[in-house]
Write a protein that holds these residues in place. Structure first.
Motif, PDB file in Angstrom:
ATOM      1  N   TYR A 188      41.610  33.747  34.039  1.00  8.09           N
ATOM      2  CA  TYR A 188      40.505  34.629  34.438  1.00  8.09           C
ATOM      3  C   TYR A 188      39.867  34.150  35.743  1.00  8.09           C
ATOM      4  N   ASN A 189      39.740  32.844  35.912  1.00 11.42           N
ATOM      5  CA  ASN A 189      39.102  32.320  37.120  1.00 11.42           C
ATOM      6  C   ASN A 189      39.880  32.680  38.391  1.00 11.42           C
ATOM      7  N   LYS A 190      41.156  32.983  38.251  1.00 11.29           N
ATOM      8  CA  LYS A 190      41.965  33.366  39.410  1.00 11.29           C
ATOM      9  C   LYS A 190      41.730  34.814  39.834  1.00 11.29           C
ATOM     10  N   VAL A 191      41.269  35.649  38.920  1.00 15.90           N
ATOM     11  CA  VAL A 191      41.167  37.083  39.222  1.00 15.90           C
ATOM     12  C   VAL A 191      39.742  37.619  39.161  1.00 15.90           C
ATOM     13  N   LEU A 192      38.781  36.797  38.733  1.00 10.82           N
ATOM     14  CA  LEU A 192      37.395  37.244  38.634  1.00 10.82           C
ATOM     15  C   LEU A 192      36.562  36.630  39.758  1.00 10.82           C
ATOM     16  N   PRO A 193      35.691  37.419  40.397  1.00  7.92           N
ATOM     17  CA  PRO A 193      34.746  36.845  41.367  1.00  7.92           C
ATOM     18  C   PRO A 193      33.693  36.048  40.613  1.00  7.92           C
ATOM     19  N   LEU A 194      33.616  34.763  40.891  1.00  9.51           N
ATOM     20  CA  LEU A 194      32.778  33.870  40.096  1.00  9.51           C
ATOM     21  C   LEU A 194      31.419  33.641  40.730  1.00  9.51           C
ATOM     22  N   TYR A 195      30.416  33.519  39.877  1.00 10.45           N
ATOM     23  CA  TYR A 195      29.061  33.207  40.338  1.00 10.45           C
ATOM     24  C   TYR A 195      29.003  31.735  40.742  1.00 10.45           C
ATOM     25  N   GLN A 196      28.462  31.453  41.898  1.00  9.20           N
ATOM     26  CA  GLN A 196      28.317  30.075  42.368  1.00  9.20           C
ATOM     27  C   GLN A 196      26.845  29.699  42.422  1.00  9.20           C
ATOM     28  N   GLU A 197      26.532  28.564  41.822  1.00  7.68           N
ATOM     29  CA  GLU A 197      25.149  28.063  41.919  1.00  7.68           C
ATOM     30  C   GLU A 197      24.813  27.777  43.376  1.00  7.68           C
TER      31      GLU A 197
ATOM     32  N   THR B 102      29.694  34.709  35.455  1.00  5.65           N
ATOM     33  CA  THR B 102      29.203  33.373  35.134  1.00  5.65           C
ATOM     34  C   THR B 102      30.176  32.682  34.192  1.00  5.65           C
ATOM     35  N   GLU B 103      29.973  31.391  34.023  1.00  8.67           N
ATOM     36  CA  GLU B 103      30.807  30.626  33.081  1.00  8.67           C
ATOM     37  C   GLU B 103      30.688  31.203  31.674  1.00  8.67           C
ATOM     38  N   GLU B 104      29.502  31.613  31.308  1.00 11.25           N
ATOM     39  CA  GLU B 104      29.292  32.203  29.974  1.00 11.25           C
ATOM     40  C   GLU B 104      30.087  33.501  29.820  1.00 11.25           C
ATOM     41  N   MET B 105      30.099  34.325  30.853  1.00 14.55           N
ATOM     42  CA  MET B 105      30.838  35.595  30.794  1.00 14.55           C
ATOM     43  C   MET B 105      32.342  35.348  30.682  1.00 14.55           C
ATOM     44  N   VAL B 106      32.852  34.383  31.429  1.00 10.12           N
ATOM     45  CA  VAL B 106      34.283  34.065  31.373  1.00 10.12           C
ATOM     46  C   VAL B 106      34.648  33.497  30.006  1.00 10.12           C
ATOM     47  N   ASN B 107      33.787  32.665  29.463  1.00 14.72           N
ATOM     48  CA  ASN B 107      34.038  32.108  28.134  1.00 14.72           C
ATOM     49  C   ASN B 107      34.071  33.194  27.067  1.00 14.72           C
ATOM     50  N   ARG B 108      33.200  34.200  27.215  1.00 22.41           N
ATOM     51  CA  ARG B 108      33.214  35.322  26.260  1.00 22.41           C
ATOM     52  C   ARG B 108      34.551  36.064  26.340  1.00 22.41           C
TER      53      ARG B 108
END
Length: 402
Positions: free
Chosen positions: A388-397, A354-360
């Motif tokens: 990080y957004n390039k290498v992490l699978p991101l949660y999509q709403e 999630t955005e929160e996890m990436v921000n942490r």
């Protein structure tokens, strides 16, 4: 920068003894030279299964040297384990520490040395807190992986699992007195361990070569380590019993350790430390996945140096100008990783971030005080989020555009 405008200090205090069977031939001699009689052996359960600590223990006992084996060192050693080890050291009246293993055993051993020679908790001595003022017990190191370089460095990384953070404990006093770099001890390593630790060494060398604190001395060490690793890591992956390639990689790891001990590290380590501390990603693997993306970010800071690295991977780039050659490095690194079975991202974790996890993660990376200031390109938090957004699978709403 012109050399006549530079000033720097370069001290490499560790006596490095390299060679096949160098442990068997030299360990007892060196312990007796230091007049030590009761050795605290720091190692991990995997090496116990492989029988290496038992062989060293028997070698010591057969030569009249007492020893105790502490084998509870986990990957990314915990502060709690370090406190436990220090209590055993004192209870057994040990007079020196012998680290046997990879980076975790080395980190643990150095941290135990700090704790037995200083009051309070080990986390009281993380970077930015209390200084290390007392000599630690005599420390010898026997690396059994091919990537950490910790056998010649002055830092230990300690994980606080309560806070979910990795902290650096650092002092010139943490450098091992003697390091035994014996390729025979790496012969039984699984090839994937060799790869991830070997690329960790490659990252050490690349970051030291391009760091703000780099000097002609660190450049020479780093570029030699890069050459040895690029030329030999694929061979030792393809043929695990090829002792010459394994020897080259093992020594290259130590040389890279010398380079970053003097020149420091950068953004790859800033970003990999939180991945290990929070999600338990092996340090070398995190570095390997992040490396191409961070090189792409850093390229603009020093085309000349990144071009020199690219030409080691592909000699045909010697006819290209520095900018063109440097811009080829990202693809060269991706191909190198792919050939060695390294995943291109962290999808294998099975976690949607999630955005929160990436921000942490980005916050913790920015707070990595020993690496961020040394990166060749000035970093802001938003840059790290994009990496990080390039290498992490991101949660999509649900219903969001992808």
């Amino acid at each position: 920068m012109y050399l006549n405008l530079q000033t720097f200090n370069s001290t490499l205090p560790t006596n490095v003894i390299f060679g096949v069977n160098s442990v068997e031939e030299n360990l007892i001699v060196k312990i007796k030279e230091y007049n030590k009689t009761n050795v605290f052996i720091a190692t991990d359960p995997g090496l116990v299964k492989a029988g290496i600590p038992d062989k060293i223990y028997s070698l010591l006992k057969d030569n009249g040297i007492e020893a105790i084996v502490f084998s509870e060192v986990e990957p990314n050693p915990h502060a709690v384990t370090i406190m436990k080890g220090s209590e055993l050291y004192k209870a057994e009246s040990c007079d020196m520490i012998l680290a046997v293993g990879g980076g975790s055993a080395m980190d643990f051993a150095k941290a135990v040395g700090v704790k037995v020679s200083h009051p309070g908790h080990i986390l009281d001595y993380r970077r930015g807190e209390n200084p290390i003022v007392n000599e630690i017990p005599t420390l010898f190191a026997i690396p059994t992986t091919v990537g950490t370089g910790s056998e010649v460095t002055t830092v230990a990384v300690v994980t606080d699992h309560v806070a979910g953070r990795k902290y650096v404990v650092s002092s010139p006093m943490l450098a091992p007195k003697v390091a035994f770099v014996d390729p025979i001890l790496t012969s039984s390593l699984p090839r994937q361990v060799v790869v991830t630790t070997g690329i960790d060494a490659l990252v050490h060398a690349i970051e030291a070569f391009t760091a703000i604190r780099a000097t002609p001395i660190t450049d020479g060490l780093a570029i030699q380590a890069i050459k040895m690793l690029v030329e030999n890591l694929p061979s030792t992956y393809a043929h695990p019993k090829y002792l010459e390639a394994r020897s080259q990689v093992h020594l290259a790891s130590t040389i890279a350790g010398m380079a970053f001990s003097l020149g420091g590290l950068g953004l790859v380590h800033s970003c990999s430390h939180p991945m290990s501390a929070i999600y338990n990603v092996p340090h070398g693997l995190a570095n390997a996945i992040l490396l191409p993306n961070i090189i792409e970010y850093n390229l603009i800071s020093n085309y000349q140096k990144y071009a020199e690295i690219a030409r080691i991977f592909d000699s045909s780039l010697t006819v290209q100008n520095n900018k063109v050659a440097a811009e080829n490095l990202v693809n060269l690194l991706n191909s190198f990783n792919q050939a060695l079975g390294i995943p291109k991202d962290f999808n294998y974790l099975g976690i949607k971030f999630t955005e929160e996890m990436v921000n942490r993660l980005a916050h913790d990376a920015m707070d990595d005080k020993g690496t961020i200031p040394n990166n060749p390109r000035k970093v802001i938090k938003e840059d790290i989020v994009q990496i990080y957004n390039k290498v992490l699978p991101l949660y999509q709403e649900e219903g969001a555009l992808t």
